[in-house]
Design a protein around this motif. Structure first.
Motif, PDB file in Angstrom:
ATOM      1  N   LEU A  26      -8.466 -32.297  52.031  1.00  0.00           N
ATOM      2  CA  LEU A  26      -8.467 -31.082  51.217  1.00  0.00           C
ATOM      3  C   LEU A  26      -8.290 -31.407  49.736  1.00  0.00           C
ATOM      4  O   LEU A  26      -8.920 -30.787  48.879  1.00  0.00           O
ATOM      5  CB  LEU A  26      -7.388 -30.118  51.699  1.00  0.00           C
ATOM      6  CG  LEU A  26      -7.618 -29.502  53.075  1.00  0.00           C
ATOM      7  CD1 LEU A  26      -6.412 -28.687  53.508  1.00  0.00           C
ATOM      8  CD2 LEU A  26      -8.870 -28.655  53.079  1.00  0.00           C
ATOM      9  N   PHE A  27      -7.439 -32.378  49.434  1.00  0.00           N
ATOM     10  CA  PHE A  27      -7.275 -32.795  48.040  1.00  0.00           C
ATOM     11  C   PHE A  27      -8.570 -33.386  47.491  1.00  0.00           C
ATOM     12  O   PHE A  27      -8.907 -33.178  46.320  1.00  0.00           O
ATOM     13  CB  PHE A  27      -6.138 -33.811  47.884  1.00  0.00           C
ATOM     14  CG  PHE A  27      -4.796 -33.182  47.666  1.00  0.00           C
ATOM     15  CD1 PHE A  27      -4.543 -32.431  46.542  1.00  0.00           C
ATOM     16  CD2 PHE A  27      -3.786 -33.362  48.589  1.00  0.00           C
ATOM     17  CE1 PHE A  27      -3.302 -31.849  46.336  1.00  0.00           C
ATOM     18  CE2 PHE A  27      -2.540 -32.788  48.394  1.00  0.00           C
ATOM     19  CZ  PHE A  27      -2.295 -32.026  47.265  1.00  0.00           C
ATOM     20  N   LEU A  29     -11.588 -32.478  48.379  1.00  0.00           N
ATOM     21  CA  LEU A  29     -12.450 -31.337  48.095  1.00  0.00           C
ATOM     22  C   LEU A  29     -12.077 -30.674  46.770  1.00  0.00           C
ATOM     23  O   LEU A  29     -12.952 -30.324  45.967  1.00  0.00           O
ATOM     24  CB  LEU A  29     -12.365 -30.317  49.230  1.00  0.00           C
ATOM     25  CG  LEU A  29     -13.012 -30.702  50.547  1.00  0.00           C
ATOM     26  CD1 LEU A  29     -12.732 -29.642  51.601  1.00  0.00           C
ATOM     27  CD2 LEU A  29     -14.505 -30.895  50.364  1.00  0.00           C
ATOM     28  N   VAL A  30     -10.791 -30.516  46.526  1.00  0.00           N
ATOM     29  CA  VAL A  30     -10.338 -29.923  45.269  1.00  0.00           C
ATOM     30  C   VAL A  30     -10.707 -30.819  44.088  1.00  0.00           C
ATOM     31  O   VAL A  30     -11.165 -30.329  43.050  1.00  0.00           O
ATOM     32  CB  VAL A  30      -8.810 -29.666  45.317  1.00  0.00           C
ATOM     33  CG1 VAL A  30      -8.273 -29.278  43.949  1.00  0.00           C
ATOM     34  CG2 VAL A  30      -8.492 -28.591  46.330  1.00  0.00           C
ATOM     35  N   ASP A  31     -10.531 -32.133  44.236  1.00  0.00           N
ATOM     36  CA  ASP A  31     -10.865 -33.052  43.155  1.00  0.00           C
ATOM     37  C   ASP A  31     -12.358 -33.035  42.838  1.00  0.00           C
ATOM     38  O   ASP A  31     -12.753 -33.013  41.668  1.00  0.00           O
ATOM     39  CB  ASP A  31     -10.423 -34.477  43.501  1.00  0.00           C
ATOM     40  CG  ASP A  31      -8.917 -34.640  43.461  1.00  0.00           C
ATOM     41  OD1 ASP A  31      -8.253 -33.854  42.760  1.00  0.00           O
ATOM     42  OD2 ASP A  31      -8.410 -35.567  44.126  1.00  0.00           O
ATOM     43  N   ASP A  33     -14.397 -30.564  43.396  1.00  0.00           N
ATOM     44  CA  ASP A  33     -14.686 -29.268  42.784  1.00  0.00           C
ATOM     45  C   ASP A  33     -14.281 -29.271  41.309  1.00  0.00           C
ATOM     46  O   ASP A  33     -15.011 -28.742  40.462  1.00  0.00           O
ATOM     47  CB  ASP A  33     -13.961 -28.154  43.534  1.00  0.00           C
ATOM     48  CG  ASP A  33     -14.292 -26.782  42.987  1.00  0.00           C
ATOM     49  OD1 ASP A  33     -15.499 -26.469  42.896  1.00  0.00           O
ATOM     50  OD2 ASP A  33     -13.352 -26.033  42.653  1.00  0.00           O
ATOM     51  N   THR A  34     -13.144 -29.859  41.005  1.00  0.00           N
ATOM     52  CA  THR A  34     -12.701 -29.952  39.617  1.00  0.00           C
ATOM     53  C   THR A  34     -13.678 -30.765  38.788  1.00  0.00           C
ATOM     54  O   THR A  34     -14.029 -30.375  37.662  1.00  0.00           O
ATOM     55  CB  THR A  34     -11.296 -30.593  39.548  1.00  0.00           C
ATOM     56  OG1 THR A  34     -10.398 -29.795  40.307  1.00  0.00           O
ATOM     57  CG2 THR A  34     -10.806 -30.706  38.117  1.00  0.00           C
ATOM     58  N   ARG A  37     -16.829 -28.704  38.180  1.00  0.00           N
ATOM     59  CA  ARG A  37     -16.613 -27.664  37.162  1.00  0.00           C
ATOM     60  C   ARG A  37     -16.540 -28.267  35.756  1.00  0.00           C
ATOM     61  O   ARG A  37     -17.037 -27.664  34.805  1.00  0.00           O
ATOM     62  CB  ARG A  37     -15.334 -26.895  37.461  1.00  0.00           C
ATOM     63  CG  ARG A  37     -15.453 -25.969  38.631  1.00  0.00           C
ATOM     64  CD  ARG A  37     -14.194 -25.193  38.837  1.00  0.00           C
ATOM     65  NE  ARG A  37     -14.282 -24.389  40.041  1.00  0.00           N
ATOM     66  CZ  ARG A  37     -13.376 -23.501  40.368  1.00  0.00           C
ATOM     67  NH1 ARG A  37     -12.326 -23.307  39.599  1.00  0.00           N
ATOM     68  NH2 ARG A  37     -13.512 -22.798  41.464  1.00  0.00           N
ATOM     69  N   ASN A  58      -4.986 -39.200  44.532  1.00  0.00           N
ATOM     70  CA  ASN A  58      -4.667 -38.210  45.565  1.00  0.00           C
ATOM     71  C   ASN A  58      -5.429 -38.435  46.855  1.00  0.00           C
ATOM     72  O   ASN A  58      -4.842 -38.699  47.896  1.00  0.00           O
ATOM     73  CB  ASN A  58      -4.970 -36.796  45.064  1.00  0.00           C
ATOM     74  CG  ASN A  58      -3.987 -36.334  44.033  1.00  0.00           C
ATOM     75  OD1 ASN A  58      -2.869 -36.792  44.002  1.00  0.00           O
ATOM     76  ND2 ASN A  58      -4.418 -35.433  43.190  1.00  0.00           N
TER      77      ASN A  58
END
Length: 75
Positions: A26-27, A29-31, A33-34, A37, A58
């Motif tokens: 999950l981290f 995926l967030v990284d 996405d960041t 963006r 992470n």
């Protein structure tokens, strides 16, 4: 059997390792996405290292460490 005995059982160790792998994924995926963006919004080049550090520290490290910890479990 105390708390340390309950934690050292194979089922608990496998469960904890699986939870850590899911959290690390999950981290990641967030990284990603960041990073996406930042690229889309044209963030300054000086902030690239922040995204790279987040990705490396992470997600990737936890995805390597958790399975190794899982496979190193001994009865």
């Amino acid at each position: 059997m105390g708390v340390s005995g309950a934690i050292n059982t194979p089922g608990v160790s496998i469960g904890i390792s699986i939870v850590f792998v899911i959290i690390a994924a999950l981290f990641l995926l967030v990284d990603f996405d960041t990073i996406e963006r930042c690229v889309e919004n044209g963030v300054d080049k000086q902030y690239e290292w922040m995204a790279a550090w987040g990705l490396a520290s992470n997600g990737a490290s936890h995805l390597v460490i958790s399975p190794v910890d899982l496979f190193s479990f001994k009865n």
